[in-house]
Design an enzyme around this catalytic site. Structure first.
Site, PDB file in Angstrom:
ATOM      1  N   GLY A   8       0.806  -1.221   0.000  1.00 52.81           N
ATOM      2  CA  GLY A   8       0.000   0.000   0.000  1.00 52.81           C
ATOM      3  C   GLY A   8       0.833   1.262   0.000  1.00 52.81           C
ATOM      4  O   GLY A   8       0.349   2.319   0.382  1.00 52.81           O
ATOM      5  N   ASN A  10       4.273   3.629  -2.024  1.00 51.83           N
ATOM      6  CA  ASN A  10       4.532   4.338  -3.283  1.00 51.83           C
ATOM      7  C   ASN A  10       4.493   3.407  -4.495  1.00 51.83           C
ATOM      8  O   ASN A  10       3.829   3.689  -5.500  1.00 51.83           O
ATOM      9  CB  ASN A  10       5.918   4.991  -3.238  1.00 51.83           C
ATOM     10  CG  ASN A  10       6.059   5.967  -2.090  1.00 51.83           C
ATOM     11  OD1 ASN A  10       5.232   6.857  -1.932  1.00 51.83           O
ATOM     12  ND2 ASN A  10       7.095   5.807  -1.282  1.00 51.83           N
ATOM     13  N   PHE A  33      -2.051  -3.962   5.852  1.00 51.34           N
ATOM     14  CA  PHE A  33      -1.289  -3.222   6.862  1.00 51.34           C
ATOM     15  C   PHE A  33      -2.125  -2.064   7.420  1.00 51.34           C
ATOM     16  O   PHE A  33      -2.635  -1.232   6.654  1.00 51.34           O
ATOM     17  CB  PHE A  33      -0.009  -2.690   6.201  1.00 51.34           C
ATOM     18  CG  PHE A  33       0.981  -2.082   7.144  1.00 51.34           C
ATOM     19  CD1 PHE A  33       1.566  -2.832   8.154  1.00 51.34           C
ATOM     20  CD2 PHE A  33       1.332  -0.758   7.022  1.00 51.34           C
ATOM     21  CE1 PHE A  33       2.485  -2.273   9.019  1.00 51.34           C
ATOM     22  CE2 PHE A  33       2.251  -0.177   7.883  1.00 51.34           C
ATOM     23  CZ  PHE A  33       2.829  -0.950   8.887  1.00 51.34           C
ATOM     24  N   ASP A  35      -4.696   0.614   8.588  1.00 43.94           N
ATOM     25  CA  ASP A  35      -6.009   0.957   8.009  1.00 43.94           C
ATOM     26  C   ASP A  35      -5.888   1.295   6.527  1.00 43.94           C
ATOM     27  O   ASP A  35      -6.727   2.004   5.963  1.00 43.94           O
ATOM     28  CB  ASP A  35      -6.623   2.148   8.764  1.00 43.94           C
ATOM     29  CG  ASP A  35      -5.751   3.405   8.638  1.00 43.94           C
ATOM     30  OD1 ASP A  35      -4.623   3.303   8.079  1.00 43.94           O
ATOM     31  OD2 ASP A  35      -6.180   4.478   9.093  1.00 43.94           O
ATOM     32  N   GLU A  36      -4.829   0.765   5.876  1.00 45.89           N
ATOM     33  CA  GLU A  36      -4.576   1.163   4.488  1.00 45.89           C
ATOM     34  C   GLU A  36      -5.681   0.738   3.530  1.00 45.89           C
ATOM     35  O   GLU A  36      -5.979   1.458   2.574  1.00 45.89           O
ATOM     36  CB  GLU A  36      -3.222   0.618   4.016  1.00 45.89           C
ATOM     37  CG  GLU A  36      -2.044   1.358   4.658  1.00 45.89           C
ATOM     38  CD  GLU A  36      -0.686   0.912   4.127  1.00 45.89           C
ATOM     39  OE1 GLU A  36       0.269   1.687   4.227  1.00 45.89           O
ATOM     40  OE2 GLU A  36      -0.577  -0.220   3.614  1.00 45.89           O
ATOM     41  N   THR A 137      15.469  -3.819  -9.611  1.00 44.63           N
ATOM     42  CA  THR A 137      15.092  -2.589  -8.911  1.00 44.63           C
ATOM     43  C   THR A 137      13.667  -2.231  -9.284  1.00 44.63           C
ATOM     44  O   THR A 137      13.076  -2.859 -10.176  1.00 44.63           O
ATOM     45  CB  THR A 137      16.061  -1.444  -9.261  1.00 44.63           C
ATOM     46  OG1 THR A 137      15.688  -0.277  -8.511  1.00 44.63           O
ATOM     47  CG2 THR A 137      16.022  -1.086 -10.740  1.00 44.63           C
ATOM     48  N   CYS A 142       9.172   6.923  -7.570  1.00 42.33           N
ATOM     49  CA  CYS A 142       7.752   7.301  -7.521  1.00 42.33           C
ATOM     50  C   CYS A 142       7.320   7.613  -6.095  1.00 42.33           C
ATOM     51  O   CYS A 142       7.923   7.138  -5.130  1.00 42.33           O
ATOM     52  CB  CYS A 142       6.910   6.166  -8.087  1.00 42.33           C
ATOM     53  SG  CYS A 142       7.173   4.588  -7.260  1.00 42.33           S
ATOM     54  N   HIS A 204      25.261   1.672  -1.241  1.00 38.86           N
ATOM     55  CA  HIS A 204      24.564   2.302  -0.121  1.00 38.86           C
ATOM     56  C   HIS A 204      25.275   2.076   1.226  1.00 38.86           C
ATOM     57  O   HIS A 204      25.650   3.042   1.884  1.00 38.86           O
ATOM     58  CB  HIS A 204      23.093   1.865  -0.086  1.00 38.86           C
ATOM     59  CG  HIS A 204      22.347   2.262  -1.329  1.00 38.86           C
ATOM     60  ND1 HIS A 204      21.329   1.515  -1.862  1.00 38.86           N
ATOM     61  CD2 HIS A 204      22.505   3.328  -2.163  1.00 38.86           C
ATOM     62  CE1 HIS A 204      20.876   2.117  -2.956  1.00 38.86           C
ATOM     63  NE2 HIS A 204      21.576   3.214  -3.154  1.00 38.86           N
ATOM     64  N   ARG A 316      16.745   3.161   4.657  1.00 35.95           N
ATOM     65  CA  ARG A 316      16.869   1.891   3.908  1.00 35.95           C
ATOM     66  C   ARG A 316      18.281   1.591   3.437  1.00 35.95           C
ATOM     67  O   ARG A 316      18.597   0.436   3.175  1.00 35.95           O
ATOM     68  CB  ARG A 316      15.931   1.916   2.708  1.00 35.95           C
ATOM     69  CG  ARG A 316      14.505   1.946   3.168  1.00 35.95           C
ATOM     70  CD  ARG A 316      13.563   1.291   2.193  1.00 35.95           C
ATOM     71  NE  ARG A 316      12.262   1.303   2.823  1.00 35.95           N
ATOM     72  CZ  ARG A 316      11.155   1.736   2.258  1.00 35.95           C
ATOM     73  NH1 ARG A 316      11.183   2.163   1.016  1.00 35.95           N
ATOM     74  NH2 ARG A 316      10.032   1.710   2.918  1.00 35.95           N
TER      75      ARG A 316
HETATM   76  P1  NAI Z   1       6.926   2.390   1.011  1.00 35.96           P
HETATM   77  O1  NAI Z   1       7.688   2.857   2.169  1.00 35.96           O
HETATM   78  O2  NAI Z   1       6.017   3.371   0.338  1.00 35.96           O
HETATM   79  O3  NAI Z   1       6.107   1.092   1.441  1.00 35.96           O
HETATM   80  C1  NAI Z   1       5.453   1.129   2.617  1.00 35.96           C
HETATM   81  C2  NAI Z   1       4.309   0.142   2.539  1.00 35.96           C
HETATM   82  O4  NAI Z   1       4.790  -1.152   2.843  1.00 35.96           O
HETATM   83  C3  NAI Z   1       3.254   0.465   3.545  1.00 35.96           C
HETATM   84  O5  NAI Z   1       2.360   1.441   3.024  1.00 35.96           O
HETATM   85  C4  NAI Z   1       2.600  -0.887   3.718  1.00 35.96           C
HETATM   86  O6  NAI Z   1       1.639  -1.143   2.714  1.00 35.96           O
HETATM   87  C5  NAI Z   1       3.759  -1.851   3.525  1.00 35.96           C
HETATM   88  N1  NAI Z   1       4.258  -2.296   4.824  1.00 35.96           N
HETATM   89  C6  NAI Z   1       5.075  -1.613   5.645  1.00 35.96           C
HETATM   90  N2  NAI Z   1       5.311  -2.333   6.767  1.00 35.96           N
HETATM   91  C7  NAI Z   1       4.636  -3.498   6.622  1.00 35.96           C
HETATM   92  C8  NAI Z   1       4.487  -4.638   7.423  1.00 35.96           C
HETATM   93  N3  NAI Z   1       5.087  -4.736   8.596  1.00 35.96           N
HETATM   94  N4  NAI Z   1       3.719  -5.643   6.950  1.00 35.96           N
HETATM   95  C9  NAI Z   1       3.112  -5.552   5.740  1.00 35.96           C
HETATM   96  N5  NAI Z   1       3.216  -4.479   4.940  1.00 35.96           N
HETATM   97  C10 NAI Z   1       3.966  -3.469   5.377  1.00 35.96           C
HETATM   98  O7  NAI Z   1       7.941   1.760  -0.035  1.00 35.96           O
HETATM   99  P2  NAI Z   1       7.973   1.990  -1.598  1.00 35.96           P
HETATM  100  O8  NAI Z   1       8.479   3.361  -1.879  1.00 35.96           O
HETATM  101  O9  NAI Z   1       6.692   1.538  -2.178  1.00 35.96           O
HETATM  102  O10 NAI Z   1       9.154   1.008  -1.999  1.00 35.96           O
HETATM  103  C11 NAI Z   1       8.976  -0.387  -2.110  1.00 35.96           C
HETATM  104  C12 NAI Z   1      10.336  -0.977  -2.389  1.00 35.96           C
HETATM  105  O11 NAI Z   1      10.877  -0.363  -3.564  1.00 35.96           O
HETATM  106  C13 NAI Z   1      11.381  -0.719  -1.293  1.00 35.96           C
HETATM  107  O12 NAI Z   1      12.222  -1.827  -1.236  1.00 35.96           O
HETATM  108  C14 NAI Z   1      12.147   0.488  -1.795  1.00 35.96           C
HETATM  109  O13 NAI Z   1      13.450   0.555  -1.251  1.00 35.96           O
HETATM  110  C15 NAI Z   1      12.147   0.204  -3.286  1.00 35.96           C
HETATM  111  N6  NAI Z   1      12.345   1.367  -4.118  1.00 35.96           N
HETATM  112  C16 NAI Z   1      11.454   2.407  -4.075  1.00 35.96           C
HETATM  113  C17 NAI Z   1      11.624   3.502  -4.888  1.00 35.96           C
HETATM  114  C18 NAI Z   1      10.654   4.619  -4.900  1.00 35.96           C
HETATM  115  O14 NAI Z   1      10.879   5.586  -5.639  1.00 35.96           O
HETATM  116  N7  NAI Z   1       9.545   4.555  -4.164  1.00 35.96           N
HETATM  117  C19 NAI Z   1      12.768   3.583  -5.821  1.00 35.96           C
HETATM  118  C20 NAI Z   1      13.639   2.417  -5.813  1.00 35.96           C
HETATM  119  C21 NAI Z   1      13.415   1.380  -4.977  1.00 35.96           C
END
Ligand code: NAI
Length: 404
Positions: A8, A10, A33, A35-36, A137, A142, A204, A316
């Protein structure tokens, strides 16, 4: 085709909008996760769908279903995509395992290291007929703009490596996903390659170590630039980490000549291949980082405190890249008998900053290894065993010595 997105954040919002905008796709979202699920449902209802703003224009669509219940979201889906931070992969896979179609494709964007090990462990017998896939990746940088209804793509990768298990599935899955995601996908030989090839595991933690290992605890007046701060000492650390990964690659290639590890490139080669048009001065590893226009202005993870900014060691670059990337590679090196003294120095520093224990007296047997994806954590105690599970090679396997 029914596609379920798990997550839920990005990445999940971006993926949901991009896929739901396409005809003939039925998109479901599994979001247990907090209240998403309710917040996402409200957002979609209010706006009439989810819109993703991309450099190439807007894409809008509505998921058919948004649910906190695994059965509702996953049963019947041909493709299940985890768009989640790596620490949430295993719990999510365990929750959805009973409801997966037996021939579904299940994968992660991005996979991070050892995704196949984690997936087979979490899915158990359910993994037998599934295909697993993982992208090196996330194809996009986003962000959510409005929870449940708007996301923005800040930039997109030109191409992304993809691995699959069984490995012969990689070109088939790549061809289908390439059309769905609108990103060129490059099938590589195996999840082992995907794990070792990840340069984020070098860049990193290596950069965080380089920038902050001698930090005196006093706040900085402003946030530190990340890549543009690479000096000759940091470049040397990154170079030596890369050389250690290449030594592991050579040892594996010597012992298993049938392995294709061509995707595991030295850092310098990877930089030139990935950013050729953005690099102003390619004369040294230091200048490759410091003069890369794609990296200009990006800051180190830091948080504001009274009097300035301090490094955020829970960000991260350590919290994800250490347990789900670098430790996996380090664990494979331990099975191969390849020493990694520079990487050990970085890990020893990083585990103290994270408040974790992975390495003890030079070997991976710390109390927190159970929350990593090092192969030792999955009771894999010799290289033949890893090769058998990772690459379907038929090899003699010894006894299992690690159990958590
Ligand atoms: P995010 O931080 O937006 O994701 C958070 C989401 O993960 C929460 O909204 C929830 O739905 C879920 N979540 C969190 N804790 C949880 C738990 N304990 N149990 C179940 N679900 C849980 O992360 P994002 O930005 O969507 O990134 C996802 C992956 O992509 C990560 O590994 C990030 O490092 C990688 N990434 C992201 C980029 C970006 O621009 N957003 C760019 C490159 C890599």
């Amino acid at each position: 085709m029914i596609i379920t997105i798990c997550g839920g954040g990005n990445a999940a919002h971006t993926l949901a909008g991009l896929l739901a905008s396409q005809k003939g796709l039925s998109v479901r979202v599994y979001v247990p996760f907090g209240d998403e699920a309710e917040r996402w449902q409200e957002g979609v209802q209010r706006a009439g769908g989810i819109t993703v703003y991309t450099p190439a224009g807007e894409k809008s669509g509505s998921p058919q279903l948004i649910s906190r219940h695994a059965r509702q979201a996953v049963a019947g889906a041909q493709v299940v995509i985890l768009a989640l931070p790596a620490f949430a992969h295993e719990s999510t896979l365990r929750a959805i395992a009973p409801y997966l179609e037996s021939d579904a494709w299940v994968g992660a964007l991005p996979a991070r290291g050892g995704f196949d090990l984690a997936a087979r462990s979490a899915l158990g017998a359910h993994a037998a007929h599934l295909s697993l896939f993982g992208l090196q990746t996330l194809p996009w940088a986003c962000r959510i703009q409005q929870y449940g209804s708007q996301a923005v793509v800040l930039g997109a990768k030109e191409q992304v490596d993809i691995a699959a298990w069984p490995s012969a599935q990689a070109p088939v899955i790549a061809a289908q996903l390439e059309t769905l995601l609108g990103v060129r996908l490059n099938p590589i030989a195996s999840f082992l390659s995907l794990t070792l090839a990840d340069t984020g595991q070098i860049i990193h933690p290596g950069m965080m170590y380089g920038l902050f290992h001698a930090w005196d605890g006093q706040p900085y007046p402003a946030k530190v630039l990340f890549y543009q701060s690479v000096d000759s000492a940091i470049a040397e650390t990154l170079q030596r980490m890369s050389t250690e990964v290449q030594a592991l690659r050579s040892e594996l290639a010597k012992r298993y000549p049938e392995l294709d590890l061509s995707a595991v490139r030295p850092l310098r080669e990877w930089m030139l291949r990935s950013y050729s048009s953005s690099i102003v001065d390619g004369s040294s590893l230091q200048s490759l980082f410091a003069t890369n226009r794609s990296y200009a202005g990006l800051q180190a993870p830091m948080r504001q405190v009274e009097g300035g900014f301090i490094p955020d060691f829970q960000a991260r670059y350590l919290a994800e890249d250490v347990p789900f990337n670098l430790l996996v590679t380090r664990g494979i090196a331990e099975l191969a008998g390849v020493s990694m003294p520079v990487i050990d120095g970085v890990l020893t520093w990083a585990q103290a900053r994270l408040g974790k224990e992975y390495l003890v007296a030079g070997s991976l047997r710390g109390a927190d290894l159970k929350a990593s994806r090092a192969p030792q954590r999955y009771a894999i105690s010799n290289l033949n065993e890893l090769m058998s599970v990772n690459n379907n090679l038929q090899l003699p396997i010894g006894g299992l010595s690690y159990e958590f």
